[in-house]
Enzyme design. Structure first.
Site, mmCIF file in Angstrom:
data_model
loop_
_atom_site.group_PDB
_atom_site.id
_atom_site.type_symbol
_atom_site.label_atom_id
_atom_site.label_comp_id
_atom_site.label_asym_id
_atom_site.label_seq_id
_atom_site.Cartn_x
_atom_site.Cartn_y
_atom_site.Cartn_z
ATOM 1 N N ASP A 25 0.925 -2.370 12.316
ATOM 2 C CA ASP A 25 1.193 -2.909 10.845
ATOM 3 C C ASP A 25 1.653 -4.444 11.069
ATOM 4 O O ASP A 25 2.650 -4.736 11.764
ATOM 5 C CB ASP A 25 2.482 -1.978 10.644
ATOM 6 N N THR B 168 -0.725 7.724 -1.072
ATOM 7 C CA THR B 168 -2.066 7.487 -1.573
ATOM 8 C C THR B 168 -2.977 6.405 -0.962
ATOM 9 O O THR B 168 -4.241 6.417 -1.220
ATOM 10 C CB THR B 168 -1.930 7.027 -3.170
ATOM 11 N N ASP C 183 5.040 -5.622 9.789
ATOM 12 C CA ASP C 183 6.219 -5.279 10.752
ATOM 13 C C ASP C 183 6.079 -6.147 11.988
ATOM 14 O O ASP C 183 7.041 -6.450 12.351
ATOM 15 C CB ASP C 183 6.104 -3.789 11.279
ATOM 16 N N ARG D 116 0.833 -1.232 -0.094
ATOM 17 C CA ARG D 116 -0.140 0.086 0.044
ATOM 18 C C ARG D 116 0.864 1.107 -0.158
ATOM 19 O O ARG D 116 1.836 1.298 0.848
ATOM 20 C CB ARG D 116 -0.616 0.011 1.343
HETATM 21 C C1 PRP Z 1 -0.874 -4.191 4.739
HETATM 22 C C2 PRP Z 1 -1.973 -5.436 5.082
HETATM 23 C C3 PRP Z 1 -2.816 -5.515 3.625
HETATM 24 C C4 PRP Z 1 -3.151 -3.806 3.540
HETATM 25 C C5 PRP Z 1 -4.274 -3.582 4.135
HETATM 26 O O1 PRP Z 1 -0.057 -4.354 3.737
HETATM 27 O O2 PRP Z 1 -1.158 -6.611 4.988
HETATM 28 O O3 PRP Z 1 -2.324 -6.088 2.563
HETATM 29 O O4 PRP Z 1 -2.078 -3.288 4.383
HETATM 30 O O5 PRP Z 1 -4.633 -2.266 3.825
HETATM 31 P P1 PRP Z 1 -5.654 -1.635 2.621
HETATM 32 O O6 PRP Z 1 -6.873 -2.317 3.039
HETATM 33 O O7 PRP Z 1 -6.055 -0.431 3.044
HETATM 34 O O8 PRP Z 1 -5.128 -1.945 1.269
HETATM 35 P P2 PRP Z 1 0.950 -3.363 3.561
HETATM 36 O O9 PRP Z 1 0.723 -2.647 2.262
HETATM 37 O O10 PRP Z 1 1.378 -2.855 4.765
HETATM 38 O O11 PRP Z 1 2.434 -4.200 2.871
HETATM 39 P P3 PRP Z 1 3.176 -5.256 3.721
HETATM 40 O O12 PRP Z 1 2.357 -6.616 3.905
HETATM 41 O O13 PRP Z 1 4.251 -5.581 2.730
HETATM 42 O O14 PRP Z 1 3.564 -4.548 4.818
HETATM 43 N N1 URA Z 2 -2.249 -2.438 7.129
HETATM 44 C C1 URA Z 2 -1.726 -2.726 8.283
HETATM 45 O O1 URA Z 2 -0.748 -3.797 8.595
HETATM 46 N N2 URA Z 2 -2.419 -2.463 9.694
HETATM 47 C C2 URA Z 2 -3.660 -1.740 9.549
HETATM 48 O O2 URA Z 2 -3.965 -1.056 10.545
HETATM 49 C C3 URA Z 2 -3.832 -0.949 8.077
HETATM 50 C C4 URA Z 2 -3.295 -1.702 7.147
#
Ligand code: PRP
Ligand code: URA
Length: 223
Positions: A213, A121, A216, A117
Site C-alpha cells: 500500500d 468495491t 501506508d 479506493r
Molecule cells: C491507492 C493508490 C491509487 C489507488 C490505485 O490509493 O495510491 O490511488 O490505490 O488503485 P486503483 O488503480 O485500483 O484505483 P488508495 O485508494 O489506497 O488511497 P490512499 O492513497 O489514500 O491510501
Molecule cells: N494501491 C496501492 O497502494 N497498492 C496496490 O498494490 C494497489 C493499490
C-alpha cells in the site's frame, strides 16, 4: 534515458501509449521501494529521487522559447519553458511524487484530487478537488505511484476533462496490466509512464509483486 514504448494491450488508436522508463538507477530505486524492510523515511526520499528521474522523461517534448541571457562575458541565447505545466497528485500517495517533479519543474503549478479506493468495491470515491486556473492549454501530469484496477486514474482523468484539461499524461511507478487496459479503453489519448509493468492484481486488488500500500508506506500509517 532508455525507455521502451510498449504496444498498447487494447483500446483505440494505433500509437503505443505506454512508456516504460527503464533506467538502471530507477531499477535500483524501485528495488528499494519494493523491499518490505525499507522504512518510511527512506521510502519517501527514494520515491522523491525516482520522481525527479521520471520527470526528465515525461517532459522530454516540452516546448521552449528562445531568450537572451547575459553571461559574465557576453550576451547569448538561452531557453525558457513555454508550456504551462500543471501537476495533479492523487491523494494521498501521489503526494510522494510531487517533490521530485517540482525540483526539476519549479515553474509548475499544482492541483490536488482526493480519491480513495473503497476497500470492498475497489471503486474510487472522490472527496477533494482543487485545480489551478487554465487547465487548458496546460500539460497536465497526473501523479500516483500505483495503477492497479485503474479506477482511480480513470476517475481523476475524467474529473480533469470535465474541468477543461486536454493534454493529460499519467505517471505511476508500478502498473498492473488490468489498470493499463482500463485506461487504454477509457482515455485512449492519455500517455501512461511507468517504471514497471507488474504481473497482475491479487483478490484484494493489490499489485503483484508491487510494493504494497503506497500511501501506508509513504506516511507510515500501517505501523
Ligand atoms: C491507492 C493508490 C491509487 C489507488 C490505485 O490509493 O495510491 O490511488 O490505490 O488503485 P486503483 O488503480 O485500483 O484505483 P488508495 O485508494 O489506497 O488511497 P490512499 O492513497 O489514500 O491510501
Ligand atoms: N494501491 C496501492 O497502494 N497498492 C496496490 O498494490 C494497489 C493499490
Amino acid at each position: 534515458m532508455p525507455t521502451k514504448r510498449l504496444k498498447k494491450r487494447s483500446g483505440a488508436g494505433s500509437k503505443p501509449r505506454l512508456t516504460l522508463i527503464d533506467h538502471p538507477l530507477i531499477r535500483r530505486d524501485l528495488t528499494l521501494l519494493r523491499d518490505r524492510s525499507t522504512p518510511s523515511n527512506i521510502f519517501r526520499s527514494v520515491l522523491r529521487r525516482v520522481a525527479s528521474l521520471m520527470a526528465y522523461q515525461v517532459t522530454d517534448d516540452l516546448n521552449v522559447r528562445r531568450i537572451s541571457v547575459m553571461t559574465p562575458l557576453e550576451k547569448t541565447t538561452g531557453f525558457s519553458v513555454s508550456d504551462s505545466v500543471i501537476l495533479v497528485p492523487i491523494l494521498r500517495a501521489g503526494l510522494g511524487l510531487v517533490g521530485g517533479f517540482v525540483e526539476v519543474l519549479p515553474e509548475a503549478r499544482v492541483g490536488h484530487i482526493g480519491l480513495y479506493r473503497d476497500e470492498v468495491t475497489l471503486k474510487p470515491v472522490d472527496y477533494y478537488l482543487k485545480f489551478p486556473r487554465r487547465l487548458r492549454p496546460a500539460l497536465v501530469i497526473v501523479l500516483d505511484p500505483m495503477l492497479a484496477t485503474g479506477g482511480s486514474a480513470t476517475s481523476a482523468i475524467t474529473l480533469l476533462r470535465e474541468k477543461g484539461a486536454e493534454r493529460i499524461r499519467f505517471v505511476c511507478l508500478v502498473a498492473a496490466p488490468e489498470g493499463v487496459d482500463l485506461l487504454a479503453r477509457t482515455h485512449p489519448d492519455v500517455r501512461v509512464y511507468t517504471c514497471a509493468l507488474d504481473r497482475r492484481l491479487n483478490k484484494q486488488g493489490y499489485i503483484l509483486p508491487g510494493l504494497g500500500d503506497a500511501g501506508d508506506r509513504i506516511f507510515g500509517t500501517a505501523e
